[in-house]
Design an enzyme around this catalytic site. Sequence first.
Site, PDB file in Angstrom:
ATOM      1  N   ARG A  80       0.865  -1.186   0.000  1.00  0.00           N
ATOM      2  CA  ARG A  80       0.000   0.000   0.000  1.00  0.00           C
ATOM      3  C   ARG A  80       0.895   1.227   0.000  1.00  0.00           C
ATOM      4  O   ARG A  80       1.694   1.421   0.926  1.00  0.00           O
ATOM      5  CB  ARG A  80      -0.915  -0.009   1.226  1.00  0.00           C
ATOM      6  CG  ARG A  80      -1.770   1.231   1.309  1.00  0.00           C
ATOM      7  CD  ARG A  80      -2.796   1.213   2.447  1.00  0.00           C
ATOM      8  NE  ARG A  80      -3.451   2.506   2.450  1.00  0.00           N
ATOM      9  CZ  ARG A  80      -3.416   3.391   3.451  1.00  0.00           C
ATOM     10  NH1 ARG A  80      -2.824   3.084   4.580  1.00  0.00           N
ATOM     11  NH2 ARG A  80      -4.003   4.570   3.323  1.00  0.00           N
ATOM     12  N   GLU A 169      -7.499   8.764   5.920  1.00  0.00           N
ATOM     13  CA  GLU A 169      -7.783   9.428   7.197  1.00  0.00           C
ATOM     14  C   GLU A 169      -8.235  10.879   7.074  1.00  0.00           C
ATOM     15  O   GLU A 169      -7.515  11.802   7.506  1.00  0.00           O
ATOM     16  CB  GLU A 169      -6.552   9.362   8.110  1.00  0.00           C
ATOM     17  CG  GLU A 169      -6.081   7.956   8.402  1.00  0.00           C
ATOM     18  CD  GLU A 169      -4.961   7.901   9.435  1.00  0.00           C
ATOM     19  OE1 GLU A 169      -4.386   8.954   9.761  1.00  0.00           O
ATOM     20  OE2 GLU A 169      -4.667   6.804   9.928  1.00  0.00           O
ATOM     21  N   ASN A 294      -7.522   2.064   9.752  1.00  0.00           N
ATOM     22  CA  ASN A 294      -6.206   2.229  10.368  1.00  0.00           C
ATOM     23  C   ASN A 294      -6.423   2.176  11.873  1.00  0.00           C
ATOM     24  O   ASN A 294      -7.161   3.001  12.434  1.00  0.00           O
ATOM     25  CB  ASN A 294      -5.575   3.559   9.972  1.00  0.00           C
ATOM     26  CG  ASN A 294      -5.230   3.608   8.492  1.00  0.00           C
ATOM     27  OD1 ASN A 294      -5.322   2.593   7.786  1.00  0.00           O
ATOM     28  ND2 ASN A 294      -4.822   4.774   8.017  1.00  0.00           N
ATOM     29  N   GLU A 354      -3.695  -0.028   8.082  1.00  0.00           N
ATOM     30  CA  GLU A 354      -2.511   0.341   8.867  1.00  0.00           C
ATOM     31  C   GLU A 354      -2.668  -0.221  10.277  1.00  0.00           C
ATOM     32  O   GLU A 354      -3.748  -0.134  10.868  1.00  0.00           O
ATOM     33  CB  GLU A 354      -2.346   1.870   8.996  1.00  0.00           C
ATOM     34  CG  GLU A 354      -1.887   2.549   7.741  1.00  0.00           C
ATOM     35  CD  GLU A 354      -1.736   4.061   7.896  1.00  0.00           C
ATOM     36  OE1 GLU A 354      -1.475   4.545   9.027  1.00  0.00           O
ATOM     37  OE2 GLU A 354      -1.907   4.763   6.888  1.00  0.00           O
TER      38      GLU A 354
HETATM   39  C1  BGC Z   1      -1.007   7.784   9.115  1.00  0.00           C
HETATM   40  C2  BGC Z   1       0.463   7.543   8.847  1.00  0.00           C
HETATM   41  C3  BGC Z   1       1.250   7.779  10.121  1.00  0.00           C
HETATM   42  C4  BGC Z   1       0.777   6.797  11.169  1.00  0.00           C
HETATM   43  C5  BGC Z   1       1.506   6.894  12.493  1.00  0.00           C
HETATM   44  C6  BGC Z   1      -1.497   7.273  10.444  1.00  0.00           C
HETATM   45  O1  BGC Z   1      -2.295   8.254  11.020  1.00  0.00           O
HETATM   46  O2  BGC Z   1      -1.800   7.348   8.053  1.00  0.00           O
HETATM   47  O3  BGC Z   1       0.865   8.376   7.802  1.00  0.00           O
HETATM   48  O4  BGC Z   1       2.622   7.690   9.919  1.00  0.00           O
HETATM   49  O5  BGC Z   1      -0.577   7.013  11.428  1.00  0.00           O
HETATM   50  O6  BGC Z   1       1.341   8.152  13.067  1.00  0.00           O
END
Ligand code: BGC
Length: 453
Positions: A80, A169, A294, A354
């Site tokens: 991704r 997000e 995420n 994520e």
């Molecule tokens: C984001 C990433 C970020 C991760 C850790 C998520 O909110 O999509 O870009 O690095 O969290 O903070």
Amino acid sequence: MPPPEISRFPRDFLWGAATSAYQVEGSPLADGAGPSIWHRFVRLPGVIDNGDTGDVACDHYRRYPEDIRLMQALGLQAYRFSVSWSRVFPEGRGRLNPKGLDFYQRLVDALLAAGIEPFLTLYHWDLPAALDDLDGWVNRDSASWFADYAHTLFRVLDGKVKRWVTLNEPWVVADGGYLHGVLAPGHASLQETPLVSHNLLRAHGMAVQAFRADGQGEIGLVVNLEPKYAASDTPEDMAAMARAHAYMNQQYLDPVFFGTYPDELAEIFGDAWPSFPQEDMKLIQEPFDFLGVNYYTRSVNRADPLSPPVGATPVRQAGAEYTEISWEVFPQGLKETLLWIKRRYGDIPLYITENGAALADPAPVKGHLEDPRRLEYLRSHLRAAHEAIQDGVNLRGYFVWSLLDNFEWSCGYSKRFGLVHVNFATQKRTPKASAGFYSRVIQSSGAALWDVG
Ligand code: BGC
């Protein structure tokens, strides 16, 4: 340990890792690219730890072939990544930059040649600076700027990229970028924030419509979710929890699934809460194919009138484990979140797009780096995901954040999330012990999660 026949993830479960353009690519202005809001923001004094920038980052723009070999060695099935809008359209709209587009064509071709599925995010926070000059996401036209950009990518990569994400997000874009100003473009405006959220949702809806006209494959939205708990059962704390939940978890999902905003938002934004045209809500509700979640942590909230506009403050939990950016390790919250989506919004296919932990790793020694806490973080969260599947959640895949240690926004390079260690002075990559573990998990369709020792 569950019996062997159920200690497996579904056969077609997609295992991957994630990055985003500004956090890994470097060379932000190479080959005719225009500046993004991040390129501009990092140059303001004091906004990023240690004055770090994404000028070099992981040099992925030039080292992507090596990084793809790493992914292959780990057995990743999907990668991704995000496209930097201002590489493709240096001013955000109008003139196309063929060399910028070419980078993503080469990246996608190289992934496919390596047998790795490209999972493409169109927007991971790096708006072209030229569009910020036109008020960025505050401007209603931003939705059609985004849809036009998306349309170009759909046409060029059609058939090669099967899974597309519109936005990463939207909550962070609005809350960090426009309400608190800790992320680009660094505004701090209560008035702008609901407009930005609404335009992001309209942009998502318009891009999905453009995709239906042209694209094959699947398109979805990625949101960050956190279960919210109340610090006590007083009515004040319970109401604070409900506001925090509406603000982060329902603000984007209620509109896309139900065509309405949660009532708490009017209370949170007060006079700054606009009334939105009904036809916008219809656009926002355009059906899409999957939802990306995420997930990192939960939060326990107490009422706090001194913390506007939500009026809630997170309370640190005694005895709990925290990562380096003060996020509580709370794997059961992942299962809870997935079940909550199923209950409230139905059975749309889900991906965990994520999940991961920022931890202070030791330096690699002779090509090895032990990161037992990250390994346990991944194990416990993957077990929670597996339990959710056992309970009927339609979960299709999982991506570790992140493939590489990278530019962690306002924390710069001080926080490391990678499966692979990056020495930012030499650009040397060293897979951590957690990467080896994740490899074994993939190879065994999850069975390695229950191996002892
Ligand atoms: C984001 C990433 C970020 C991760 C850790 C998520 O909110 O999509 O870009 O690095 O969290 O903070």
